[in-house]
Design an enzyme around this catalytic site. Sequence first.
Site, PDB file in Angstrom:
ATOM      1  N   ASP A  80       0.857  -1.174   0.000  1.00 46.07           N
ATOM      2  CA  ASP A  80       0.000   0.000   0.000  1.00 46.07           C
ATOM      3  C   ASP A  80       0.899   1.230   0.000  1.00 46.07           C
ATOM      4  O   ASP A  80       2.122   1.115  -0.093  1.00 46.07           O
ATOM      5  CB  ASP A  80      -0.946   0.006   1.209  1.00 46.07           C
ATOM      6  N   HIS A 109      -2.765   3.421  -4.499  1.00 43.55           N
ATOM      7  CA  HIS A 109      -2.219   2.810  -3.276  1.00 43.55           C
ATOM      8  C   HIS A 109      -0.816   2.249  -3.520  1.00 43.55           C
ATOM      9  O   HIS A 109      -0.469   1.161  -3.029  1.00 43.55           O
ATOM     10  CB  HIS A 109      -3.145   1.707  -2.773  1.00 43.55           C
ATOM     11  N   GLU A 119      -9.806   3.026  -5.125  1.00 39.99           N
ATOM     12  CA  GLU A 119      -9.438   4.368  -4.680  1.00 39.99           C
ATOM     13  C   GLU A 119      -8.251   4.927  -5.470  1.00 39.99           C
ATOM     14  O   GLU A 119      -7.242   5.347  -4.899  1.00 39.99           O
ATOM     15  CB  GLU A 119      -9.125   4.361  -3.177  1.00 39.99           C
TER      16      GLU A 119
END
Length: 529
Positions: free
Chosen positions: A182, A253, A315
């Site tokens: 991440d 990410h 995201e």
Amino acid sequence: MGAPRVPDIALVPQPAELTASRAPGPALTSATRIDADAAAQDTESWLRAELGAATELPLPPGEGGDAPIRLRVDPAAGLGPEGYRLTTDGAGVLIVGHDPAGVFYGAQTLRQLLPPAAYRRAPTAPPTWTLPAVRVTDRPRFGWRGCLLDVARHFLPKHDLLRFIDLLALHKINVLHLHLTDDQGWRIEIRRYPRLTEVGAWRRETQVGHARPAAFDGRPHGGFYTQDDIREIVAYAAARHITVVPEIDIPGHSQAAIAAYPELGEGAPVEVGREWGVIDTVLNVSDTVLDFYRAVFDEVMELFPSTYICIGGDECPKAQWKASATAQRRIAEEGLADENELQSWFIRQFDAYFAERGRRLLGWDEILEGGLAPGATVASWRGTEGGIAAARAGHDVVMCPTRTSYLDYRQSASAAEPIPVGTVLTVADVYAAEPVPPELADAGAERVLGAQVNVWTENMDSPRTVDFMAFPRLSAFAEVAWSSAERDFAEFLPRLRAHLARLDAIGVEYRPLDGPHPWQQRPGVPGWG
């Protein structure tokens, strides 16, 4: 004395069929032996090690009638995949499984029939190891009974990860979705690209809570698993019939990777992320980046035999792509409409790459945006809508919506909950969840592979806090994913209370049902939601 009432036999998850007899059940003694056919020998070894540690009984191998505990694999027994039948009576214990996994789950149920001391690592004041006389016939509702564990935000040392795998196995969970990368850390050794762990596995400090402006602890944090560690983790899980599904996040990410190799990014060099939330940093869409990640996934696929490889896909901010000449040129060259289709194009490169190697791509429901890759399976987290759309389009789905599946969410509305985030998600809320949305009841339900809960660790900085946030909610989820019977929380609660004694014996620092212990609180550290 009559036969024990079935509710007094506190099995979690609840089996499909359970009957108890008034006849005396068998006892484990120094004379007890275990006999297993060739396909059940791994469970024999596991059972001997686990029960032997707690009981100090040798439980040596036996043969046929010489062995009070008999383990058999019989695909013709009519039990179905992962199903088993467990009988305890005056003749001893017989576990018949459809397959080796079924025998293992039967052995897990057998262990639950013993006192909680059966979960200790060494003998205490010796109880009598007597089993009730029962007949259990059982099988899982879903083939995917999963738990995501985020080791990227806060690293979980290997020892503690193996312990967590044992806890999953106890609950008949069969998928560990391991979130390895991440913005805030890269946790797997990739030999071709050593800076991913030399640089990407370490951050200089960590955000504490969710105050604005952000507050930091001033302490470096990091860690990673070597490739030999990963092989050990995968083998340890496989011995407990758990598949480890790796997640390498792309194209968002990805700040830890970009910190290690700045040429992967779209902007100026960055450090490994220190803050939580969605970060604007994304991968660029050049051929160089595609080749880089193909090489990464080559090493990942060598280490993980899982059919599924998760690429995240969630995201992913588009601001850097909107301002990037490289991204805009790719959009034009590929005839794409916009940045959403660019993300879909990026994901499809790896969908095809995995398919050529006999693997399948798993991604979060944002991979629907801009068009779903042909072979993709969707993990539906932003509610159930993404899963419904994917199922109706002929794609497989794993259900894990935030409102019922996010175990980083606060467990009550009390101010005593540590770093409270999200909406309230109680044990009862988890237990009441239904993985198959009503919209798919008439058509599409077969596309729901199952469900999982997600343990995101932004606010879990130690194994103790993972215990607190995961349990006992994961125990409730286990019944949702395994049991087909209609669920009644009032019936479940007494069984759960008895189950907590097993977790106590193991040493799990779960959240008490009536609220956190004082030492489990984090006064003054703000959350969000």
